[in-house]
Design an enzyme around this catalytic site. Sequence first.
Site, PDB file in Angstrom:
ATOM      1  N   ASP A  76      59.841  47.043  97.827  1.00  0.00           N
ATOM      2  CA  ASP A  76      60.432  45.705  97.800  1.00  0.00           C
ATOM      3  C   ASP A  76      61.030  45.437  96.414  1.00  0.00           C
ATOM      4  O   ASP A  76      61.676  44.409  96.203  1.00  0.00           O
ATOM      5  CB  ASP A  76      59.416  44.631  98.211  1.00  0.00           C
ATOM      6  CG  ASP A  76      58.227  44.560  97.287  1.00  0.00           C
ATOM      7  OD1 ASP A  76      58.003  45.511  96.518  1.00  0.00           O
ATOM      8  OD2 ASP A  76      57.515  43.527  97.327  1.00  0.00           O
ATOM      9  N   LYS A 145      53.475  50.090 103.229  1.00  0.00           N
ATOM     10  CA  LYS A 145      52.617  49.712 102.105  1.00  0.00           C
ATOM     11  C   LYS A 145      52.526  48.201 102.061  1.00  0.00           C
ATOM     12  O   LYS A 145      53.522  47.511 102.319  1.00  0.00           O
ATOM     13  CB  LYS A 145      53.185  50.262 100.785  1.00  0.00           C
ATOM     14  CG  LYS A 145      52.375  49.853  99.550  1.00  0.00           C
ATOM     15  CD  LYS A 145      52.720  50.677  98.311  1.00  0.00           C
ATOM     16  CE  LYS A 145      53.931  50.214  97.541  1.00  0.00           C
ATOM     17  NZ  LYS A 145      53.833  48.810  97.067  1.00  0.00           N
ATOM     18  N   GLU A 147      50.521  44.850  99.696  1.00  0.00           N
ATOM     19  CA  GLU A 147      49.806  44.490  98.472  1.00  0.00           C
ATOM     20  C   GLU A 147      48.558  43.678  98.788  1.00  0.00           C
ATOM     21  O   GLU A 147      48.589  42.795  99.641  1.00  0.00           O
ATOM     22  CB  GLU A 147      50.713  43.657  97.552  1.00  0.00           C
ATOM     23  CG  GLU A 147      51.916  44.423  97.025  1.00  0.00           C
ATOM     24  CD  GLU A 147      52.760  43.617  96.035  1.00  0.00           C
ATOM     25  OE1 GLU A 147      52.345  42.495  95.638  1.00  0.00           O
ATOM     26  OE2 GLU A 147      53.836  44.110  95.665  1.00  0.00           O
ATOM     27  N   GLU A 213      48.528  49.470  90.051  1.00  0.00           N
ATOM     28  CA  GLU A 213      49.612  49.061  89.149  1.00  0.00           C
ATOM     29  C   GLU A 213      49.056  48.301  87.946  1.00  0.00           C
ATOM     30  O   GLU A 213      48.302  47.335  88.106  1.00  0.00           O
ATOM     31  CB  GLU A 213      50.632  48.190  89.911  1.00  0.00           C
ATOM     32  CG  GLU A 213      51.765  47.706  89.001  1.00  0.00           C
ATOM     33  CD  GLU A 213      53.000  47.215  89.732  1.00  0.00           C
ATOM     34  OE1 GLU A 213      53.088  47.373  90.959  1.00  0.00           O
ATOM     35  OE2 GLU A 213      53.886  46.669  89.047  1.00  0.00           O
TER      36      GLU A 213
HETATM   37  N1  LIG Z   1      63.000  47.931  88.188  1.00  0.00           N
HETATM   38  C1  LIG Z   1      61.753  47.629  88.584  1.00  0.00           C
HETATM   39  N2  LIG Z   1      60.714  48.370  88.154  1.00  0.00           N
HETATM   40  C2  LIG Z   1      59.444  48.093  88.563  1.00  0.00           C
HETATM   41  O1  LIG Z   1      58.511  48.818  88.139  1.00  0.00           O
HETATM   42  C3  LIG Z   1      59.238  47.006  89.462  1.00  0.00           C
HETATM   43  C4  LIG Z   1      60.361  46.259  89.889  1.00  0.00           C
HETATM   44  N3  LIG Z   1      61.603  46.585  89.432  1.00  0.00           N
HETATM   45  N4  LIG Z   1      60.256  45.218  90.747  1.00  0.00           N
HETATM   46  C5  LIG Z   1      58.990  44.978  91.417  1.00  0.00           C
HETATM   47  C6  LIG Z   1      57.863  45.292  90.531  1.00  0.00           C
HETATM   48  C7  LIG Z   1      57.717  44.387  89.337  1.00  0.00           C
HETATM   49  N5  LIG Z   1      57.090  45.266  88.387  1.00  0.00           N
HETATM   50  C8  LIG Z   1      56.954  44.987  87.040  1.00  0.00           C
HETATM   51  C9  LIG Z   1      57.977  44.391  86.352  1.00  0.00           C
HETATM   52  C10 LIG Z   1      57.867  44.093  85.019  1.00  0.00           C
HETATM   53  C11 LIG Z   1      56.709  44.387  84.340  1.00  0.00           C
HETATM   54  C12 LIG Z   1      56.616  44.042  82.892  1.00  0.00           C
HETATM   55  O2  LIG Z   1      57.477  43.380  82.369  1.00  0.00           O
HETATM   56  N6  LIG Z   1      55.598  44.498  82.197  1.00  0.00           N
HETATM   57  C13 LIG Z   1      55.495  44.271  80.760  1.00  0.00           C
HETATM   58  C14 LIG Z   1      54.434  43.263  80.438  1.00  0.00           C
HETATM   59  C15 LIG Z   1      53.019  43.749  80.526  1.00  0.00           C
HETATM   60  C16 LIG Z   1      52.014  42.762  79.956  1.00  0.00           C
HETATM   61  O3  LIG Z   1      52.400  41.685  79.514  1.00  0.00           O
HETATM   62  O4  LIG Z   1      50.839  43.122  79.925  1.00  0.00           O
HETATM   63  C17 LIG Z   1      55.242  45.599  80.077  1.00  0.00           C
HETATM   64  O5  LIG Z   1      55.560  45.718  78.892  1.00  0.00           O
HETATM   65  O6  LIG Z   1      54.785  46.542  80.725  1.00  0.00           O
HETATM   66  C18 LIG Z   1      55.685  45.016  85.013  1.00  0.00           C
HETATM   67  C19 LIG Z   1      55.808  45.315  86.377  1.00  0.00           C
HETATM   68  C20 LIG Z   1      56.906  46.580  88.937  1.00  0.00           C
HETATM   69  N7  LIG Z   1      57.974  46.635  89.924  1.00  0.00           N
HETATM   70  C1  LIG Z   2      56.621  49.978  91.994  1.00  0.00           C
HETATM   71  C2  LIG Z   2      56.241  50.351  93.392  1.00  0.00           C
HETATM   72  C3  LIG Z   2      54.811  50.771  93.512  1.00  0.00           C
HETATM   73  C4  LIG Z   2      56.581  49.245  94.364  1.00  0.00           C
HETATM   74  O1  LIG Z   2      55.750  48.630  94.984  1.00  0.00           O
HETATM   75  C5  LIG Z   2      58.001  48.934  94.572  1.00  0.00           C
HETATM   76  O2  LIG Z   2      58.872  49.691  94.110  1.00  0.00           O
HETATM   77  O3  LIG Z   2      58.279  47.928  95.223  1.00  0.00           O
HETATM   78 MG   LIG Z   3      56.535  46.916  95.956  1.00  0.00          MG
END
Ligand SMILES: Nc1nc(=O)c2c([nH]1)NC[C@@H]1CN(c3ccc(C(=O)N[C@@H](CCC(=O)O)C(=O)O)cc3)CN21
Ligand SMILES: CC(C)C(=O)C(=O)O
Ligand SMILES: [Mg+2]
EC number: 2.1.2.11
Length: 296
Positions: A76, A145, A147, A213
Amino acid sequence: MTTVREDASQSEQPAPYGTGAGQPPAAQPKPGRRVRVHHLREMKERGEAWPMLTAYDTYTAKIFDDAGIPVLLVGDSAANTVYGYESSLPVSVEEMLPLVRAVTRSVSRALVVADLPFGSYQASPEQAFGTAARMMKEGRAHAVKLEGGRRFAPQVEALTAAGIPVMGHIGFTPQSEHGLGGYRVQGRGDGVEALIADALALQEAGAFAVVLEMVPAEAAKRVTSELRIPTVGIGAGPGCDAQVLVWQDMAGLNQGRSPRFVKRYADLASVLSEAAGAFAADVRGGSFPAEEHSFR
Ligand SMILES: Nc1nc(=O)c2c([nH]1)NC[C@@H]1CN(c3ccc(C(=O)N[C@@H](CCC(=O)O)C(=O)O)cc3)CN21
Ligand SMILES: CC(C)C(=O)C(=O)O
Ligand SMILES: [Mg+2]
């Protein structure tokens, strides 16, 4: 991990996945055969790590399938990577289905998992079944899948009972972004016990694998050792049985800041930008199309 190309040169056949050198052949998928969920469990038993990537269209699905990626996820995350929404919440089943169909139509070996979008399974096992059945019938997905932890075990059990393989997803679950208070690591400190309870409930309900995750590496390692089914990490350290990344993150196609868990294996944004710039310059300068691109 042995690549498809090396295997193919020996066997003159499309190669199996997860064929570590020196592994007993009996436990491997047959050459050219579809990857099945039991192959993933067997790889866990042998301690062979396996990769999963997202895919949303025919060309990338075929490239990843041919590259020997055993599991493709129509995530998604298409909400972000295909449709340009700001989060994964807005994407609908109707928007996901054509992508799922495109990917399944394009692979011969990879197991294709379809993400159930937000709002399409949480209400009840009946709602989950309705959505999952559409992913299987219309999208021709091989698995789905969803969540959430133990609260969604009834959904997992209903789908499994109906013959639909289910992958779980716990830790940071992006569809619950607002309930979790943003994008943050889950399962720190005592949270590891809740993570283990959720993982065990999903396994008990029949899930064939579970995504972890953004959880501390130590916690992911503990969950992985408690489960018979494989864990698939994203921001969950090296102790998981498998690893997944969104392909545009992995290939450097997305602009801007990436989460910490992303490793860039290519810089497709630069490659494409340069190609577009060169095409534009040729058109503006009159050097494209040349004679070889034209008909007489
Ligand atoms: N392009 C993309 N990659 C992804 O991995 C992803 C998506 N889109 N869309 C759905 C979800 C959203 N996800 C995400 C998106 C952003 C962060 C993020 O910004 N993480 C930061 C903050 C962590 C924190 O504050 O502890 C990081 O630095 O990892 C994490 C998971 C994983 N998934
Ligand atoms: C990041 C993966 C595990 C996911 O759920 C997605 O791509 O939507
Ligand atoms: Mg997903």
